[in-house]
Write an enzyme that holds these catalytic residues in place. Structure first.
Site, PDB file in Angstrom:
ATOM      1  N   ASP A  72      47.049  28.261  42.299  1.00 19.48           N
ATOM      2  CA  ASP A  72      48.140  27.923  41.399  1.00 19.48           C
ATOM      3  C   ASP A  72      49.371  27.486  42.176  1.00 19.48           C
ATOM      4  O   ASP A  72      49.658  28.033  43.232  1.00 19.48           O
ATOM      5  CB  ASP A  72      48.471  29.174  40.577  1.00 19.48           C
ATOM      6  CG  ASP A  72      49.133  28.827  39.268  1.00 19.48           C
ATOM      7  OD1 ASP A  72      49.353  27.641  39.003  1.00 19.48           O
ATOM      8  OD2 ASP A  72      49.448  29.763  38.510  1.00 19.48           O
ATOM      9  N   GLN A  80      43.490  31.844  40.665  1.00 17.45           N
ATOM     10  CA  GLN A  80      43.800  30.423  40.550  1.00 17.45           C
ATOM     11  C   GLN A  80      44.416  29.916  41.838  1.00 17.45           C
ATOM     12  O   GLN A  80      45.162  30.640  42.492  1.00 17.45           O
ATOM     13  CB  GLN A  80      44.816  30.191  39.431  1.00 17.45           C
ATOM     14  CG  GLN A  80      44.313  30.547  38.051  1.00 17.45           C
ATOM     15  CD  GLN A  80      45.409  30.342  37.023  1.00 17.45           C
ATOM     16  OE1 GLN A  80      46.468  30.946  37.115  1.00 17.45           O
ATOM     17  NE2 GLN A  80      45.154  29.482  36.053  1.00 17.45           N
ATOM     18  N   LYS A 137      49.822  18.651  29.102  1.00 20.22           N
ATOM     19  CA  LYS A 137      49.136  18.702  30.384  1.00 20.22           C
ATOM     20  C   LYS A 137      48.169  17.552  30.575  1.00 20.22           C
ATOM     21  O   LYS A 137      47.704  16.947  29.608  1.00 20.22           O
ATOM     22  CB  LYS A 137      48.390  20.034  30.538  1.00 20.22           C
ATOM     23  CG  LYS A 137      47.454  20.350  29.379  1.00 20.22           C
ATOM     24  CD  LYS A 137      46.760  21.696  29.596  1.00 20.22           C
ATOM     25  CE  LYS A 137      45.739  21.957  28.518  1.00 20.22           C
ATOM     26  NZ  LYS A 137      44.856  23.079  28.795  1.00 20.22           N
ATOM     27  N   ARG A 193      42.842  37.928  32.079  1.00 19.51           N
ATOM     28  CA  ARG A 193      42.981  37.456  30.706  1.00 19.51           C
ATOM     29  C   ARG A 193      41.878  38.095  29.888  1.00 19.51           C
ATOM     30  O   ARG A 193      40.702  37.994  30.258  1.00 19.51           O
ATOM     31  CB  ARG A 193      42.853  35.928  30.636  1.00 19.51           C
ATOM     32  CG  ARG A 193      43.942  35.223  31.408  1.00 19.51           C
ATOM     33  CD  ARG A 193      43.813  33.722  31.277  1.00 19.51           C
ATOM     34  NE  ARG A 193      44.830  33.067  32.098  1.00 19.51           N
ATOM     35  CZ  ARG A 193      44.925  31.753  32.277  1.00 19.51           C
ATOM     36  NH1 ARG A 193      44.050  30.959  31.666  1.00 19.51           N
ATOM     37  NH2 ARG A 193      45.862  31.226  33.025  1.00 19.51           N
ATOM     38  N   HIS A 204      53.463  23.017  36.438  1.00 19.09           N
ATOM     39  CA  HIS A 204      52.418  24.008  36.744  1.00 19.09           C
ATOM     40  C   HIS A 204      51.196  23.186  37.113  1.00 19.09           C
ATOM     41  O   HIS A 204      50.916  22.200  36.442  1.00 19.09           O
ATOM     42  CB  HIS A 204      52.027  24.843  35.526  1.00 19.09           C
ATOM     43  CG  HIS A 204      53.154  25.478  34.795  1.00 19.09           C
ATOM     44  ND1 HIS A 204      53.258  26.840  34.643  1.00 19.09           N
ATOM     45  CD2 HIS A 204      54.217  24.955  34.142  1.00 19.09           C
ATOM     46  CE1 HIS A 204      54.329  27.123  33.922  1.00 19.09           C
ATOM     47  NE2 HIS A 204      54.921  26.003  33.600  1.00 19.09           N
ATOM     48  N   HIS A 262      53.587  26.027  41.486  1.00 22.64           N
ATOM     49  CA  HIS A 262      54.666  25.593  40.603  1.00 22.64           C
ATOM     50  C   HIS A 262      55.623  24.761  41.420  1.00 22.64           C
ATOM     51  O   HIS A 262      56.104  25.205  42.455  1.00 22.64           O
ATOM     52  CB  HIS A 262      55.350  26.812  39.985  1.00 22.64           C
ATOM     53  CG  HIS A 262      54.435  27.540  39.055  1.00 22.64           C
ATOM     54  ND1 HIS A 262      53.623  28.563  39.472  1.00 22.64           N
ATOM     55  CD2 HIS A 262      54.149  27.323  37.748  1.00 22.64           C
ATOM     56  CE1 HIS A 262      52.882  28.965  38.450  1.00 22.64           C
ATOM     57  NE2 HIS A 262      53.171  28.245  37.400  1.00 22.64           N
ATOM     58  N   CYS A 280      53.294  32.120  36.939  1.00 20.14           N
ATOM     59  CA  CYS A 280      54.575  31.420  37.004  1.00 20.14           C
ATOM     60  C   CYS A 280      55.801  32.331  37.118  1.00 20.14           C
ATOM     61  O   CYS A 280      56.788  31.954  37.756  1.00 20.14           O
ATOM     62  CB  CYS A 280      54.734  30.473  35.817  1.00 20.14           C
ATOM     63  SG  CYS A 280      53.857  30.946  34.350  1.00 20.14           S
TER      64      CYS A 280
END
Length: 647
Positions: free
Chosen positions: A394, A392, A476, A374, A522, A396, A345
């Site tokens: 991913d 990911q 979420k 991670r 997200h 935003h 992000c």
RNA sequence: GCCGAUGUAGCUCAGGUGGUAGAGCAAUUGAUUCGUAAUCAAUAGGUCCGCGGUUCGAGUCCGCGCAUCGGCUCCA
């Protein structure tokens, strides 16, 4: 009088209660039916067959093979197992032993953990008990009596459980054989139902009450079914699942490896796996561009200060990798500290902030196939499904409050389309604010949660609530898909965030010419590419659909006299963007076919004298060795393109 | 991170009670030119996860570490 429904189809019977047990009532009507049912249901509550129905009760019967019936069966099996454990290990203290999906477990507090040999001894004892047989007897007692009883037996955990039961709760005990347990029930009338239908599966450590601060107990997993055949079928299913294990197939198909010398949890993609992954990523890029997302890319690490600003440093530090670099030899300090990104992000917010934004620019949808690191605890690593470095899909979305609903809806539709495309059914969960370790005001959390709930409601979607399971910056919606073996996996997630826009001072100029704060969503669709590929491998058992197969066609020649024409065919296919390999080894056709089959290549093209003479190819399908009529290469290409179009 | 089990050739696995390691497949070489799931033969291949210790001697026993597997907790 009472009403008895013997089965779903038969009409209800009106019978006098006459102080008979349910068991006796059913036996009086249909002896055979008695062996098929394990409990009764009165006013939606499960009751023992041994219970005495009252006048006016309407009774339905619960079949052993039904979901509720299996749960009764398995719960009873757990009791019998506990008796066996205490027969073999008299000091073992019992704790809890519920029925679960596909089986049951019971947790014990023992001095020494159980060994695999212990498990065998326990199973042997269990079988002996079943052979001997015993009834389940229910008894309702006063709280103090129960406490005294279990205290006298040294069952401290049971005493603890009783003390926590709410006042007024009926306390019931069940005895089978020598074993007495605190239990709500219901149970089988006797253990004969379990004969040949129980199997102990594994031993594992488990925390008392699932809390890692508590003592570790020893858990024994087992399963039970309504019949010997159903048990065998289940055990067979477990074997099949093992064959589909993505770690095994990943090695066999040479897709990827994870090697000690590189580091645990770090996936190394081999050529075929990397190709498969590239195909999946290309699919993702197309899907996102189609839906108005913009592709962006951020760096692998950012200054630690930025992670402090976002809250990651405070709330996610133990999972993050950090690195320090000294600028030069004269640098007397510690140097600049960087954090390797665990999420994507930050860069996306920096992109947003690189311009002054107008409400006319919104919504902005930034998409990145972002690779994150991670540091997961060592004990949770698992093939591709749980790793320390993953990518990911991913995105935003930064939008105005007015646009929020529509954007969430858009994502839910996106998820639905992708899941349908792969053929995965799925379910939704709403995760709310964690009790500890979260940032942002209550008001923002409420707003964010309400927005998610409203979007779910507007789209008429069912969901369950997962209290306290949100991300540290927002609530979420989690999407859990079900694979070919009916296992659930979390992949997609949608998170609503009012906090990071605040922390990074995101703004846009509204119609009114004033500055406003946008909202950020997200979201991921496949989640982790690594995990998703792991799921796909197991879902397809390694036999990928044509569009995803790293190798789509294998050319197999009968003898080396056919290699020249084989190479011609390969070139034509390659020029048509077909992923083709040729097996020109000096091996017999049978062997070449066997190997292509084991490598799960969708199509083989057999080429021998006939094909060379007639300028054709003889396709063989991966599916059960089916073949197609020999045809010209152009026709075969059209056949493939047709199959690809059907996607 | 916690509990338990496991760690031998590229892969799958054998190697009672301690005496410097084997099979099948794969690889290499040769022969074979064979039409829909394994042609034959020869050759080569191992720090027995790592580091310490016990012992005349450790793949085998002990300790520590690493990794994997089954769970727990956590999670995309």
């Amino acid at each position: 009088m009472l009403t008895l429904h013997l089965s779903e189809n038969s009409s209800a019977l009106s019978l006098p209660a006459e102080g008979k047990t349910l068991l006796a009532l059913v036996a009086g009507q249909d002896k055979a039916r008695l062996r098929e049912v394990v409990a009764g249901k009165i006013a939606g509550k499960l009751v023992d067959l041994q219970s005495l129905p009252a006048d006016g009760d309407e009774i339905f019967l619960v079949e052993a093979a039904s979901e509720e019936g299996l749960s009764v069966l398995r719960h009873s099996a757990a009791h019998v197992m506990a008796e066996a454990v205490q027969a073999v290990f008299p000091q073992a203290k019992v704790t809890i032993g519920p029925a679960i999906k596909d089986g049951f477990y019971y947790d014990f507090d023992v001095e020494k953990p159980f060994t695999p040999e212990d498990l065998e001894a326990i199973e042997k004892q269990l079988k002996a008990q079943l052979k001997k047989g015993s009834t389940f007897v229910r008894r309702e007692v006063e709280r103090q009596e129960a406490i005294d009883l279990f205290r006298a037996m040294g069952e401290d955990y049971k005493v603890e459980l009783i003390n926590e039961l709410p006042a007024g709760e009926t306390i019931s005990l069940y005895q089978s054989g020598k074993f007495v347990d605190l239990c709500r029930g219901p149970h089988l009338p006797d253990t004969s139902y379990l004969k040949g239908c129980v199997k102990l599966l594994s031993v594992a450590g488990a925390y008392w009450r699932g809390d890692e601060k508590n003592r570790m107990l020893q858990r024994i997993y087992g399963t039970a079914f309504a019949s010997k055949e159903a048990l065998q079928a289940h055990l067979f299913m477990l074997e099949e699942a093992k064959k589909r294990d993505h770690r095994k197939l990943g090695k066999e198909l040479d897709l990827f490896s994870i090697q000690d010398e590189a580091g645990a949890g770090f996936v190394i993609w081999h050529p075929k796996g990397a190709l498969l992954r590239t195909l999946l990523e290309d699919f993702e890029r197309r899907q996102h561009l189609k839906r108005g997302y913009q592709i962006v890319m951020g760096p692998q690490m950012l200054k630690a200060d930025l992670w402090k600003r976002s809250g990651h440093f405070d709330h996610y530090r133990e999972n993050m990798y950090f690195t320090r670099i000294k600028e030069d030899a004269s640098d007397s300090g510690e140097g600049q500290e960087y954090g390797i990104k665990p999420m994507n992000c930050l860069a996306h917010m920096l992109i947003y902030n690189s311009h002054l934004r107008s409400y006319r620019d919104l919504p902005l949808r930034y998409f990145e196939l972002g690779t994150v690191h991670r540091h997961e605890p060592s004990g949770v690593l698992h093939g591709l499904l749980r790793v320390r470095c993953f990518t990911q899909d991913d995105a935003h979305i930064i939008c105005t409050p007015e646009q929020l609903q529509q954007e969430i809806t858009g994502i839910l539709e996106f998820v639905a389309e992708v899941m349908n495309f792969f053929g995965f059914p799925y379910s939704l969960e709403l995760s709310t604010r964690p009790e500890e370790k979260s940032i942002g005001s209550d008001a923002d959390w409420e707003r964010a949660t309400a927005a998610l709930i409203q979007a779910l409601a507007e789209n008429q979607l069912d969901y369950v609530i997962n209290a306290g399971d949100g991300a540290f910056y927002g609530p979420k919606i989690d999407i859990k898909l079900k694979d070919a073996l009916n296992r659930e996996w979390q992949c997609a997630t949608i998170q609503c965030d009012f906090t990071l826009p605040e922390r990074f001072d995101l703004s846009y100029i509204g119609k009114d010419g004033e500055k406003h704060r946008p909202i950020m969503l997200h979201r991921v669709i496949l989640g982790s590419i690594e995990r998703f590929i792991g799921i796909l491998i197991e879902h397809y058992a390694g036999a990928f659909p044509l569009w995803l197969a790293p190798e789509q066609v294998r050319i197999v020649t009968v003898t080396d006299a056919h290699n020249e024409y084989g190479a011609e065919v390969a070139k034509i296919l390659r020029d048509a963007d077909i992923r083709v390999e040729a097996d020109f080894r000096n091996e017999k056709l049978g062997k070449k076919i066997r190997e292509a089959q084991l490598e799960k290549v969708p199509y083989m093209l057999v080429i021998g004298d006939q094909e060379v003479t007639t300028k054709t190819v003889a396709p063989r399908l991966r599916k059960q060795g089916e073949t197609l009529e020999p045809m010209r290469v152009e026709k075969f290409i059209a056949h493939l393109q047709d199959e690809l179009k059907k996607l």
